[in-house]
Scaffold this motif. Structure first.
Motif, PDB file in Angstrom:
ATOM      1  N   THR A   1       0.865  -1.218  -0.492  1.00 25.87           N
ATOM      2  CA  THR A   1       0.019  -0.258   0.201  1.00 25.87           C
ATOM      3  C   THR A   1       0.767   1.493  -0.338  1.00 25.87           C
ATOM      4  OG1 THR A   1       0.271  -0.277   2.014  1.00 25.87           O
ATOM      5  CG2 THR A   1      -1.882  -1.076   0.946  1.00 25.87           C
ATOM      6  N   ILE A   2       0.485   2.240  -0.913  1.00 25.79           N
ATOM      7  CA  ILE A   2       1.711   3.351  -1.263  1.00 25.79           C
ATOM      8  C   ILE A   2       0.995   4.161  -1.590  1.00 25.79           C
ATOM      9  CG2 ILE A   2       3.617   4.195  -2.845  1.00 25.79           C
ATOM     10  CD1 ILE A   2       4.408   1.793  -2.554  1.00 25.79           C
ATOM     11  N   GLU A   3       1.429   5.421  -0.443  1.00 27.81           N
ATOM     12  CA  GLU A   3       0.346   6.858  -0.031  1.00 27.81           C
ATOM     13  C   GLU A   3       1.397   7.849  -1.026  1.00 27.81           C
ATOM     14  OE1 GLU A   3       0.705  10.288   3.106  1.00 27.81           O
ATOM     15  OE2 GLU A   3       0.025   8.124   3.503  1.00 27.81           O
ATOM     16  N   LEU A   4      -0.001   8.244  -1.810  1.00 30.34           N
ATOM     17  CA  LEU A   4       0.910   9.437  -3.047  1.00 30.34           C
ATOM     18  C   LEU A   4       1.348  10.838  -2.423  1.00 30.34           C
ATOM     19  CD1 LEU A   4       1.234  10.241  -5.961  1.00 30.34           C
ATOM     20  CD2 LEU A   4      -0.519  10.903  -6.315  1.00 30.34           C
ATOM     21  N   LYS A   5       2.737  11.395  -2.560  1.00 27.19           N
ATOM     22  CA  LYS A   5       2.993  12.593  -2.261  1.00 27.19           C
ATOM     23  C   LYS A   5       2.634  13.341  -3.308  1.00 27.19           C
ATOM     24  CE  LYS A   5       4.994  11.119   1.873  1.00 27.19           C
ATOM     25  NZ  LYS A   5       3.731  11.823   3.346  1.00 27.19           N
ATOM     26  N   ASP A   6       2.929  13.101  -4.775  1.00 24.68           N
ATOM     27  CA  ASP A   6       2.912  13.910  -5.792  1.00 24.68           C
ATOM     28  C   ASP A   6       2.823  13.327  -6.864  1.00 24.68           C
ATOM     29  OD1 ASP A   6       6.223  14.645  -5.411  1.00 24.68           O
ATOM     30  OD2 ASP A   6       5.844  16.383  -3.831  1.00 24.68           O
ATOM     31  N   PHE A   7       2.773  14.009  -7.620  1.00 25.69           N
ATOM     32  CA  PHE A   7       2.945  13.929  -9.408  1.00 25.69           C
ATOM     33  C   PHE A   7       4.482  14.222 -10.086  1.00 25.69           C
ATOM     34  CE2 PHE A   7      -0.809  12.597  -9.503  1.00 25.69           C
ATOM     35  CZ  PHE A   7      -1.114  11.337  -9.910  1.00 25.69           C
ATOM     36  N   ILE A   8       4.809  13.688  -9.911  1.00 27.26           N
ATOM     37  CA  ILE A   8       6.704  14.661 -10.923  1.00 27.26           C
ATOM     38  C   ILE A   8       5.846  14.457 -12.573  1.00 27.26           C
ATOM     39  CG2 ILE A   8       8.450  13.657 -12.249  1.00 27.26           C
ATOM     40  CD1 ILE A   8       8.858  11.828 -10.217  1.00 27.26           C
ATOM     41  N   GLY A   9       6.274  15.968 -12.484  1.00 31.48           N
ATOM     42  CA  GLY A   9       5.488  16.853 -13.580  1.00 31.48           C
ATOM     43  C   GLY A   9       6.329  16.150 -15.168  1.00 31.48           C
ATOM     44  N   ASP A  10       7.494  16.720 -15.389  1.00 29.69           N
ATOM     45  CA  ASP A  10       8.203  15.822 -16.718  1.00 29.69           C
ATOM     46  C   ASP A  10       7.909  14.446 -16.574  1.00 29.69           C
ATOM     47  OD1 ASP A  10       8.636  18.426 -16.610  1.00 29.69           O
ATOM     48  OD2 ASP A  10      10.834  18.340 -15.843  1.00 29.69           O
ATOM     49  N   PRO A  11       7.897  14.359 -18.392  1.00 34.04           N
ATOM     50  CA  PRO A  11       7.583  12.434 -18.396  1.00 34.04           C
ATOM     51  C   PRO A  11       9.756  12.168 -18.154  1.00 34.04           C
ATOM     52  CG  PRO A  11       8.275  14.083 -21.007  1.00 34.04           C
ATOM     53  CD  PRO A  11       7.196  14.853 -19.726  1.00 34.04           C
ATOM     54  N   ILE A  12       9.878  10.851 -17.769  1.00 38.21           N
ATOM     55  CA  ILE A  12      10.134   9.702 -17.628  1.00 38.21           C
ATOM     56  C   ILE A  12      11.375   8.936 -18.131  1.00 38.21           C
ATOM     57  CG2 ILE A  12      11.525   8.834 -15.867  1.00 38.21           C
ATOM     58  CD1 ILE A  12       9.931   9.814 -13.810  1.00 38.21           C
ATOM     59  N   LYS A  13      12.121   8.649 -19.064  1.00 36.73           N
ATOM     60  CA  LYS A  13      12.326   7.721 -19.808  1.00 36.73           C
ATOM     61  C   LYS A  13      13.549   7.228 -18.487  1.00 36.73           C
ATOM     62  CE  LYS A  13      14.399   7.196 -24.515  1.00 36.73           C
ATOM     63  NZ  LYS A  13      13.146   6.423 -24.637  1.00 36.73           N
ATOM     64  N   ALA A  14      13.532   6.133 -19.076  1.00 29.22           N
ATOM     65  CA  ALA A  14      14.415   4.767 -17.891  1.00 29.22           C
ATOM     66  C   ALA A  14      13.458   3.612 -18.450  1.00 29.22           C
ATOM     67  CB  ALA A  14      13.644   5.063 -16.687  1.00 29.22           C
ATOM     68  N   TYR A  15      15.107   2.783 -17.878  1.00 22.24           N
ATOM     69  CA  TYR A  15      14.765   1.256 -18.651  1.00 22.24           C
ATOM     70  C   TYR A  15      14.871   1.237 -20.129  1.00 22.24           C
ATOM     71  CZ  TYR A  15      15.240   1.923 -13.548  1.00 22.24           C
ATOM     72  OH  TYR A  15      15.481   2.467 -12.159  1.00 22.24           O
ATOM     73  N   GLY A  16      14.518   2.231 -21.130  1.00 26.01           N
ATOM     74  CA  GLY A  16      14.881   2.055 -22.285  1.00 26.01           C
ATOM     75  C   GLY A  16      12.899   1.938 -22.302  1.00 26.01           C
ATOM     76  N   LEU A  17      11.794   2.625 -21.988  1.00 27.17           N
ATOM     77  CA  LEU A  17      10.779   2.798 -22.008  1.00 27.17           C
ATOM     78  C   LEU A  17      10.618   4.314 -21.560  1.00 27.17           C
ATOM     79  CD1 LEU A  17       9.106  -0.290 -20.827  1.00 27.17           C
ATOM     80  CD2 LEU A  17       9.604   0.484 -23.209  1.00 27.17           C
ATOM     81  N   ASP A  18       9.625   5.077 -21.916  1.00 24.14           N
ATOM     82  CA  ASP A  18       8.592   5.947 -21.320  1.00 24.14           C
ATOM     83  C   ASP A  18       8.000   6.596 -20.119  1.00 24.14           C
ATOM     84  OD1 ASP A  18      10.201   7.708 -23.054  1.00 24.14           O
ATOM     85  OD2 ASP A  18       9.268   7.457 -24.823  1.00 24.14           O
ATOM     86  N   TYR A  19       7.842   6.292 -19.213  1.00 24.45           N
ATOM     87  CA  TYR A  19       6.699   6.543 -18.087  1.00 24.45           C
ATOM     88  C   TYR A  19       6.331   8.146 -17.923  1.00 24.45           C
ATOM     89  CZ  TYR A  19       9.178   1.725 -17.269  1.00 24.45           C
ATOM     90  OH  TYR A  19       9.037   0.933 -17.566  1.00 24.45           O
ATOM     91  N   CYS A  20       5.194   8.178 -16.859  1.00 24.20           N
ATOM     92  CA  CYS A  20       4.957   9.013 -15.884  1.00 24.20           C
ATOM     93  C   CYS A  20       5.115   8.932 -14.399  1.00 24.20           C
ATOM     94  CB  CYS A  20       3.094   9.102 -15.486  1.00 24.20           C
ATOM     95  SG  CYS A  20       2.664   9.434 -17.440  1.00 24.20           S
ATOM     96  N   GLY A  21       5.558   9.648 -13.881  1.00 29.76           N
ATOM     97  CA  GLY A  21       6.214   9.732 -12.586  1.00 29.76           C
ATOM     98  C   GLY A  21       5.522   9.889 -10.930  1.00 29.76           C
ATOM     99  N   ALA A  22       5.351   9.629  -9.832  1.00 30.16           N
ATOM    100  CA  ALA A  22       5.213  10.215  -8.853  1.00 30.16           C
ATOM    101  C   ALA A  22       6.120   9.649  -7.412  1.00 30.16           C
ATOM    102  CB  ALA A  22       3.884   9.505  -8.997  1.00 30.16           C
ATOM    103  N   ASN A  23       5.852  11.048  -6.731  1.00 30.80           N
ATOM    104  CA  ASN A  23       7.051  10.487  -5.564  1.00 30.80           C
ATOM    105  C   ASN A  23       5.644   9.177  -4.667  1.00 30.80           C
ATOM    106  OD1 ASN A  23       9.330  11.875  -6.589  1.00 30.80           O
ATOM    107  ND2 ASN A  23       7.910  13.435  -5.982  1.00 30.80           N
ATOM    108  N   ALA A  24       6.336   9.093  -3.723  1.00 32.81           N
ATOM    109  CA  ALA A  24       5.171   8.478  -2.658  1.00 32.81           C
ATOM    110  C   ALA A  24       6.325   7.658  -1.326  1.00 32.81           C
ATOM    111  CB  ALA A  24       4.695   7.196  -4.024  1.00 32.81           C
ATOM    112  N   VAL A  25       5.195   6.673  -0.462  1.00 37.74           N
ATOM    113  CA  VAL A  25       5.999   6.308   0.714  1.00 37.74           C
ATOM    114  C   VAL A  25       5.209   5.091   0.820  1.00 37.74           C
ATOM    115  CG1 VAL A  25       7.038   8.339   1.258  1.00 37.74           C
ATOM    116  CG2 VAL A  25       4.277   8.005   1.964  1.00 37.74           C
TER     117      VAL A  25
END
Length: 219
Positions: free
Chosen positions: A7-31
């Motif tokens: 169970t993950i609690e969302l802190k905030d979304f990361i505004g810029d798109p993220i390119k990682a591990y060869g793919l494009d992602y939407c990102g967020a900071n969470a705990v």
């Protein structure tokens, strides 16, 4: 591969798109929630940027609320950075105070031959895990109840591969960026060691990278 269901609690979304591990992602900071910010397990959540129900569910996630996420953990060689969690499934329709934190670490190895005694009947040793298709190793502690000490002592060989089931724990001094990071073990398994060859090297169960210098802080 390193699997997590939590169970993950969302802190905030990361505004810029993220390119990682060869793919494009939407990102967020969470705990993974805890009693305070010094003991939260921090993640950068990555959801594959392709239109569909999973991405829409991810984007509908509200800050301050929890979601049950399954996915793959990716460790970084920089321990000050949060762990990456690549989303496989996300479910927001859960009780608001639900808690889950279960991990299977599949590509780890013992990083030490030493077992340390901790408080409250806990023993610990260092383990490492290599990044996918890389020589880079990251380090953390394996914590077990003292009732499993005999099993740990019997199996412990520096460099020996290990698969662990348990939950992640982090602790930061004064809310700093570099945490004490541990996998609290419910159980673990190892491959049976075969007889040594004439050269004296184990013929199975030995992980690459075990001789690297271990920078993990020992709080």
């Amino acid at each position: 591969m390193n699997f997590i269901a939590a169970t993950i609690e969302l802190k905030d979304f990361i505004g810029d798109p993220i390119k990682a591990y060869g793919l494009d992602y939407c990102g967020a900071n969470a705990v993974v929630p805890a009693n305070g910010p010094t003991s939260e397990v921090r993640f950068r959540i990555l959801c594959y940027d392709r239109q569909g129900p999973k991405l829409q569910n991810f984007l509908d996630w509200k800050p301050g609320t929890r979601a049950l996420i399954t996915g793959n953990i990716v460790f970084s060689d920089d321990t000050s950075k949060p762990l990456d969690l690549i989303v496989t499934t996300i479910e927001q329709n859960i009780p608001k105070d639900m808690y889950c934190n279960q991990v299977v670490l599949g590509n780890a190895f013992f990083g030490s031959d030493e077992v340390k005694e901790r408080k409250n009947g806990i023993v610990a040793t260092k383990i490492g895990t290599t990044l996918d298709n890389q020589d880079v190793t990251t380090w953390l502690f394996l914590e077990l109840h003292e009732q499993r000490k005999n099993k740990l002592t019997d199996r412990l060989r520096k460099g020996r591969a290990i698969c662990v089931q348990g939950y992640l724990r982090e602790y930061r001094k004064d809310d700093g960026d570099s945490p004490y990071r541990a996998l609290v073990c419910n159980d673990f398994s190892t491959r049976k060691e075969l007889a040594k060859t004439n050269g004296g090297r184990p013929s199975s169960g030995q992980a690459a990278g075990y001789a690297e210098q271990d920078p993990t802080p020992d709080y």
